[in-house]
Scaffold this motif. Structure first.
Motif, mmCIF file in Angstrom:
data_model
loop_
_atom_site.group_PDB
_atom_site.id
_atom_site.type_symbol
_atom_site.label_atom_id
_atom_site.label_comp_id
_atom_site.label_asym_id
_atom_site.label_seq_id
_atom_site.Cartn_x
_atom_site.Cartn_y
_atom_site.Cartn_z
ATOM 1 N N GLY A 59 27.766 46.148 4.060
ATOM 2 C CA GLY A 59 28.030 45.468 5.333
ATOM 3 C C GLY A 59 29.520 45.212 5.477
ATOM 4 N N ASN A 60 29.994 45.126 6.724
ATOM 5 C CA ASN A 60 31.428 44.994 6.987
ATOM 6 C C ASN A 60 31.818 43.575 7.371
ATOM 7 O OD1 ASN A 60 31.165 48.204 7.971
ATOM 8 N ND2 ASN A 60 32.969 47.666 6.803
ATOM 9 N N THR A 61 32.598 42.933 6.513
ATOM 10 C CA THR A 61 33.067 41.571 6.744
ATOM 11 C C THR A 61 33.825 41.450 8.067
ATOM 12 O OG1 THR A 61 33.108 40.962 4.420
ATOM 13 C CG2 THR A 61 34.689 39.846 5.849
ATOM 14 N N TYR A 62 34.732 42.386 8.317
ATOM 15 C CA TYR A 62 35.554 42.319 9.530
ATOM 16 C C TYR A 62 34.687 42.327 10.785
ATOM 17 C CZ TYR A 62 38.657 44.100 13.246
ATOM 18 O OH TYR A 62 39.327 44.291 14.428
ATOM 19 N N HIS A 63 33.763 43.293 10.878
ATOM 20 C CA HIS A 63 32.929 43.403 12.082
ATOM 21 C C HIS A 63 32.010 42.197 12.243
ATOM 22 C CE1 HIS A 63 34.154 47.435 13.272
ATOM 23 N NE2 HIS A 63 34.203 47.724 11.986
ATOM 24 N N LEU A 64 31.408 41.750 11.133
ATOM 25 C CA LEU A 64 30.443 40.652 11.229
ATOM 26 C C LEU A 64 31.118 39.308 11.496
ATOM 27 C CD1 LEU A 64 28.066 41.790 8.361
ATOM 28 C CD2 LEU A 64 27.609 41.904 10.820
ATOM 29 N N GLY A 94 37.082 43.093 4.320
ATOM 30 C CA GLY A 94 37.694 43.044 5.649
ATOM 31 C C GLY A 94 39.117 43.562 5.681
ATOM 32 N N GLY A 95 39.739 43.692 4.521
ATOM 33 C CA GLY A 95 41.142 44.088 4.461
ATOM 34 C C GLY A 95 41.420 45.445 5.084
ATOM 35 N N HIS A 123 42.673 35.853 14.925
ATOM 36 C CA HIS A 123 41.954 35.476 13.709
ATOM 37 C C HIS A 123 42.890 35.547 12.516
ATOM 38 C CE1 HIS A 123 37.945 35.739 15.651
ATOM 39 N NE2 HIS A 123 38.543 36.655 16.383
ATOM 40 N N MET A 124 42.463 34.875 11.445
ATOM 41 C CA MET A 124 43.225 34.912 10.198
ATOM 42 C C MET A 124 42.272 35.312 9.074
ATOM 43 S SD MET A 124 45.860 34.057 8.167
ATOM 44 C CE MET A 124 46.182 33.524 6.490
ATOM 45 N N LEU A 125 42.674 36.262 8.279
ATOM 46 C CA LEU A 125 41.922 36.599 7.065
ATOM 47 C C LEU A 125 42.836 36.405 5.876
ATOM 48 C CD1 LEU A 125 39.641 39.790 7.285
ATOM 49 C CD2 LEU A 125 39.026 37.526 6.428
ATOM 50 N N SER A 130 38.102 35.279 3.333
ATOM 51 C CA SER A 130 37.228 36.416 3.057
ATOM 52 C C SER A 130 36.089 36.005 2.121
ATOM 53 C CB SER A 130 38.022 37.572 2.445
ATOM 54 O OG SER A 130 37.175 38.649 2.120
ATOM 55 N N MET A 131 36.409 35.220 1.094
ATOM 56 C CA MET A 131 35.358 34.748 0.169
ATOM 57 C C MET A 131 34.372 33.839 0.892
ATOM 58 S SD MET A 131 36.007 36.320 -2.621
ATOM 59 C CE MET A 131 36.728 37.591 -1.592
ATOM 60 N N GLU A 132 34.898 32.986 1.799
ATOM 61 C CA GLU A 132 34.026 32.079 2.558
ATOM 62 C C GLU A 132 33.080 32.875 3.457
ATOM 63 O OE1 GLU A 132 34.371 28.248 5.596
ATOM 64 O OE2 GLU A 132 35.971 29.742 5.565
ATOM 65 N N ILE A 133 33.613 33.874 4.157
ATOM 66 C CA ILE A 133 32.774 34.693 5.051
ATOM 67 C C ILE A 133 31.685 35.396 4.244
ATOM 68 C CG2 ILE A 133 32.739 36.738 6.535
ATOM 69 C CD1 ILE A 133 35.646 35.902 7.367
ATOM 70 N N GLN A 134 32.062 35.990 3.112
ATOM 71 C CA GLN A 134 31.092 36.741 2.316
ATOM 72 C C GLN A 134 30.047 35.805 1.687
ATOM 73 O OE1 GLN A 134 32.713 40.452 0.280
ATOM 74 N NE2 GLN A 134 34.628 39.385 0.679
ATOM 75 N N ARG A 135 30.446 34.559 1.412
ATOM 76 C CA ARG A 135 29.466 33.571 0.930
ATOM 77 C C ARG A 135 28.485 33.210 2.043
ATOM 78 N NH1 ARG A 135 28.901 28.524 1.696
ATOM 79 N NH2 ARG A 135 31.004 28.197 2.546
ATOM 80 N N LEU A 136 28.999 33.024 3.267
ATOM 81 C CA LEU A 136 28.122 32.723 4.408
ATOM 82 C C LEU A 136 27.154 33.874 4.676
ATOM 83 C CD1 LEU A 136 30.781 31.148 6.823
ATOM 84 C CD2 LEU A 136 28.853 29.931 5.776
ATOM 85 N N LEU A 137 27.627 35.105 4.527
ATOM 86 C CA LEU A 137 26.758 36.273 4.721
ATOM 87 C C LEU A 137 25.699 36.348 3.625
ATOM 88 C CD1 LEU A 137 29.434 38.964 5.706
ATOM 89 C CD2 LEU A 137 27.875 37.758 7.249
ATOM 90 N N GLY A 138 26.041 35.876 2.420
ATOM 91 C CA GLY A 138 25.081 35.867 1.323
ATOM 92 C C GLY A 138 24.977 37.185 0.575
ATOM 93 N N SER A 139 26.026 38.024 0.655
ATOM 94 C CA SER A 139 25.959 39.343 0.011
ATOM 95 C C SER A 139 25.874 39.200 -1.516
ATOM 96 C CB SER A 139 27.169 40.191 0.394
ATOM 97 O OG SER A 139 28.372 39.496 0.161
#
Length: 375
Positions: A59-64, A94-95, A123-125, A130-139
């Protein structure tokens, strides 16, 4: 919580086969990960993707993060529930997408500020975000945040970028914290410079990750240069951890990478090609829009057991592609993903039985035959 980890089961030359264990299931390696950019593998149902033999999706962090947002996915129960895929998911950081897709962007030590390619919003990455987003996604497998310069680039640019990525890797590791059942992968950078690849590998090993990716390849350098780098880059990474080559690739790229010690790959190619009428078969690539197929009652590939090959003729697939029917994208994507997974299964068996070289020779010889003769 089930343990995570990697076990190497067999090795033939540098080619390895093994299993990555996650709480959501085992990933057989070498593994090809279909890309589910926006929480879907385009034109496929999740159960259809699984039926091709895929153990894990990307899955793509940037798009999601832009749409529908990681916070919304978290409120709705996480990415697995959201997209109805109960097996492992790897999310990129997302990088790469920030570098390649977003409009105006500004790179600093802190991270990257950018404008969304969807609506221009700012937006800011950063490693932490990035770690927070991926934790929210639950990957299940999380990638550390890195910067990937497009090649060719001069050595100074590659050096600066790699060292920034290593500082970001340390921040990613810290922000990831202790998350039992989830794995964090570091990403080796350094372009095509062997000494910089070595410096990057040492920095990552000092930080310590659950797996290691070879990043910054398949960005325009060509297969020969990529293989030249892969002749040494995977060897620099820990033997007892999975090695992931990001964004690769064509069938012969995949086979060449596994031959050089790579365990995991991902690419949009099989699904994107399916939507544009490009079909991968044992005998190379064919284009379903060509007129030679319009009266052909034969399947795409007589040896293939996917629904496109067992139920439909080339003539029908040519017709629905020309008529822009949705079933064309569905069947051709299914076929391509099935073929890619068949390559992976073939390599796993060949490595386990110590006959990888013979398997590889047959793979190339069959592809060199070209498509079957027109009727």
């Amino acid at each position: 919580m089930a343990q995570t980890g990697f076990v190497k089961l067999a090795q033939d030359g540098k080619a390895r086969t093994g299993v990555i264990t996650t709480p959501r299931g085992e990933i057989r390696t070498p593994a090809f990960m279909p890309v589910g950019t926006a929480a879907t593998v385009k034109a496929m149902l999740p159960e259809s993707v699984r039926a091709t033999g895929a153990d894990i999706l990307l899955g793509n962090t940037y798009h999601l993060m832009l749409r529908p947002t990681a916070e919304r996915i978290d409120r709705l129960g996480g990415l697995h529930r959201f997209m109805n895929w109960d097996r492992p998911i790897l999310t990129d950081s997302g990088g790469f997408q920030v570098m390649s897709l977003s409009g105006l962007r500004k790179l600093t030590e802190a991270g990257v500020t950018f404008k969304s390619h969807i609506d221009g919003s700012k937006h800011m990455l950063s490693p932490e975000r990035s770690m927070e987003i991926q934790r929210l996604l639950g990957s299940d497998i999380v990638m550390c945040f890195d910067e990937c310069p497009a090649l060719p680039a001069d050595r100074d640019r590659i050096t600066q970028s790699m060292r920034l990525s290593m500082r970001w890797a340390a921040r990613s590791r810290e922000a990831f914290g202790d998350r039992p059942g989830h794995m964090l992968f570091g990403i080796q950078q350094g372009g095509l410079e062997q000494d910089l690849r070595g410096e990057s590998a040492e920095a990552l090993k000092a930080i310590g990750f659950d797996g290691y990716a070879v990043g910054g390849l398949a960005v325009g350098e060509g297969q020969e240069a990529m293989f030249g780098c892969l002749d040494y880059a995977p060897d620099m990474l820990p033997e007892d951890k999975p090695r992931y080559l990001m964004g690769v690739g064509k069938p012969d790229d995949i086979v060449g990478a596994v031959k050089r010690g790579v365990d995991m790959m991902d690419c949009v190619l099989p699904s994107r090609s399916g939507r544009t009428g490009q079909v991968f078969t044992r005998r190379g690539v064919l284009n379903i829009k060509n007129a030679r197929h319009q009266d052909d009652p034969r399947p795409l590939d007589e040896a293939c057991s996917c629904p496109a090959c067992t139920g439909y003729s080339r003539a029908y697939l040519h017709h629905v592609f020309r008529a822009q029917e949705i079933i064309s994208s569905m069947l051709l994507t299914w076929h391509n993903l099935h073929y890619f997974q068949e390559i992976m299964a073939g390599m796993r068996a060949a490595i386990a039985e110590g006959r990888f070289d013979a398997w590889e020779a047959e793979f190339h010889a069959t592809r060199a035959l070209g498509d079957i003769e027109p009727l």
